[in-house]
Design a protein around this motif. Structure first.
Motif, PDB file in Angstrom:
ATOM      1  N   GLY A  64       0.788  -1.222   0.000  1.00 22.02           N
ATOM      2  CA  GLY A  64       0.000   0.000   0.000  1.00 22.02           C
ATOM      3  C   GLY A  64       0.818   1.270   0.000  1.00 22.02           C
ATOM      4  O   GLY A  64       0.262   2.370   0.029  1.00 22.02           O
ATOM      5  N   LYS A  68       5.505   1.026  -5.947  1.00 20.26           N
ATOM      6  CA  LYS A  68       4.577   0.131  -6.606  1.00 20.26           C
ATOM      7  C   LYS A  68       5.366  -0.826  -7.514  1.00 20.26           C
ATOM      8  O   LYS A  68       6.593  -0.888  -7.467  1.00 20.26           O
ATOM      9  N   GLU A 150       1.607   6.985  -1.314  1.00 28.02           N
ATOM     10  CA  GLU A 150       0.173   6.708  -1.314  1.00 28.02           C
ATOM     11  C   GLU A 150      -0.389   6.417   0.072  1.00 28.02           C
ATOM     12  O   GLU A 150      -1.476   6.838   0.403  1.00 28.02           O
ATOM     13  N   ASN A 152      -1.712   3.711   1.387  1.00 23.54           N
ATOM     14  CA  ASN A 152      -2.958   2.914   1.373  1.00 23.54           C
ATOM     15  C   ASN A 152      -4.212   3.649   0.902  1.00 23.54           C
ATOM     16  O   ASN A 152      -5.316   3.165   1.139  1.00 23.54           O
ATOM     17  N   TRP A 153      -4.084   4.791   0.220  1.00 25.09           N
ATOM     18  CA  TRP A 153      -5.309   5.438  -0.249  1.00 25.09           C
ATOM     19  C   TRP A 153      -5.724   4.964  -1.640  1.00 25.09           C
ATOM     20  O   TRP A 153      -6.740   5.375  -2.162  1.00 25.09           O
ATOM     21  N   SER A 154      -4.946   4.054  -2.237  1.00 28.05           N
ATOM     22  CA  SER A 154      -5.267   3.541  -3.573  1.00 28.05           C
ATOM     23  C   SER A 154      -5.366   2.019  -3.542  1.00 28.05           C
ATOM     24  O   SER A 154      -4.773   1.367  -2.691  1.00 28.05           O
ATOM     25  N   THR A 155      -6.129   1.468  -4.482  1.00 30.33           N
ATOM     26  CA  THR A 155      -6.200   0.014  -4.646  1.00 30.33           C
ATOM     27  C   THR A 155      -5.363  -0.447  -5.838  1.00 30.33           C
ATOM     28  O   THR A 155      -5.380  -1.631  -6.182  1.00 30.33           O
ATOM     29  N   LEU A 156      -4.647   0.471  -6.472  1.00 34.83           N
ATOM     30  CA  LEU A 156      -3.878   0.163  -7.674  1.00 34.83           C
ATOM     31  C   LEU A 156      -2.433  -0.117  -7.301  1.00 34.83           C
ATOM     32  O   LEU A 156      -1.717   0.787  -6.852  1.00 34.83           O
ATOM     33  N   ASP A 157      -1.970  -1.351  -7.504  1.00 38.54           N
ATOM     34  CA  ASP A 157      -0.638  -1.729  -7.045  1.00 38.54           C
ATOM     35  C   ASP A 157       0.452  -1.471  -8.076  1.00 38.54           C
ATOM     36  O   ASP A 157       1.614  -1.787  -7.849  1.00 38.54           O
ATOM     37  N   GLU A 194     -11.715   3.572 -11.070  1.00 40.11           N
ATOM     38  CA  GLU A 194     -10.548   3.432 -10.196  1.00 40.11           C
ATOM     39  C   GLU A 194      -9.490   4.476 -10.552  1.00 40.11           C
ATOM     40  O   GLU A 194      -8.892   5.096  -9.662  1.00 40.11           O
ATOM     41  N   TRP A 198      -7.928   7.604  -8.228  1.00 38.73           N
ATOM     42  CA  TRP A 198      -6.486   7.773  -8.062  1.00 38.73           C
ATOM     43  C   TRP A 198      -6.040   9.166  -8.495  1.00 38.73           C
ATOM     44  O   TRP A 198      -5.272   9.836  -7.805  1.00 38.73           O
TER      45      TRP A 198
END
Length: 281
Positions: A64, A68, A150, A152-157, A194, A198
């Motif tokens: 998170g 990335k 980030e 942990n504010w995004s779900t995009l890894d 998504e 972001w």
């Protein structure tokens, strides 16, 4: 047989069994010195395809935070080749692209290349609209993707709209890579929702850093200026449909331009929503 280029092709994936074999076949056996798959926990047949093709797989588990997937690969598994190309599973290399790379990569004055991709919508190749370009091919060690914290504010890894920040002159490859994403409108809408979240989060955090705009390209500067207004959606529509010939694709071009304009309008709304939430705290 042609000699393989000192090039590592890194393919980030998660459940790409429908596309991966075609992507690998298009690369061929004599183009790149190495192919590596960066996997994010695939549960389909993707890893079996990698094994069948004797391709190394690196397992990425995102915590998170920074880095990335692409920066993690560059930092923790630095390629031993001179060049690295990041290629999505739905991106297929054409023979003309590979030939142009072989010629242009000899230029010692260049550290990277902007690449151009075909675009498909409703099953057909687009003739007009904004071109799809990415800075996805560069010298190993010349730089890495933008560092964005980030927490942990995004779900995009994986880095999506971040550009590599390179030191040196950048060229352009004119031959197109075939971007063959046929996963349908539902997938497109979910994916762009998504992306919009972001983009909004990134924008709100970026405006707190007064010096970050020094890294932006001129296109990014225009984009982020417009993001602060509801005109970003209409501006994209006018540019895509009229100025860049989206009308040449008929009803498909109109529908595509409307969808993309809606996406940018969604970003603006999410930015305003984040500002309201921040003011309540």
């Amino acid at each position: 047989m042609k000699k393989s280029l000192s090039l590592t092709i890194a393919i980030p994936i998660k459940n790409e069994e429908k596309l991966l074999q075609g992507c690998i076949d298009a690369i061929g056996t004599d183009f790149a010195e190495k192919i590596i798959i960066l996997d994010s926990g695939s549960t389909d047949g993707s890893l079996e395809i990698a094994s069948r093709n004797k391709i190394e797989v690196l397992d990425f588990k995102w915590n998170g935070q920074f880095p990335k997937k692409r920066n993690w690969f560059l930092q923790d598994h630095t390629p031993s080749t001179k060049w690295v190309l990041f290629l999505d599973a739905d991106e297929y290399l054409s023979e003309s692209f590979k030939s142009e790379i072989r010629e242009n990569i000899k230029n010692d004055n260049l550290v990277g290349f902007w690449l151009t991709y075909t675009r498909y919508f409703l099953g057909k190749k687009m003739k007009g609209g904004y071109p799809l370009r990415k800075l996805a091919l560069f010298r190993v060690g010349a730089g890495e993707y933008e560092k964005i914290e980030e927490n942990n504010w995004s779900t995009l890894d994986m880095e999506i709209h971040e550009h590599p920040v390179l030191e040196g002159q950048i060229g352009t490859i004119k031959s197109e890579i075939d971007h063959l994403d046929f996963r349908g409108i539902s997938h497109y809408i979910i994916k762009h929702n998504e992306y919009a979240s972001w983009e909004a989060e990134r924008f709100v955090k970026m405006i707190e850093n007064k010096s970050i705009d020094q890294q932006w390209t001129w296109k990014q500067k225009i984009k982020y200026k417009l993001m602060q207004t509801p005109f970003i959606g209409p501006a994209f529509f006018l540019g895509s449909y009229f100025l860049l010939g989206g009308f040449r694709d008929g009803s498909r071009g109109l529908a595509f331009s409307i969808l993309k304009a809606s996406y940018f309008t969604q970003i603006y709304c999410k930015i305003e929503e984040l500002k309201l939430e921040k003011n309540k705290k």
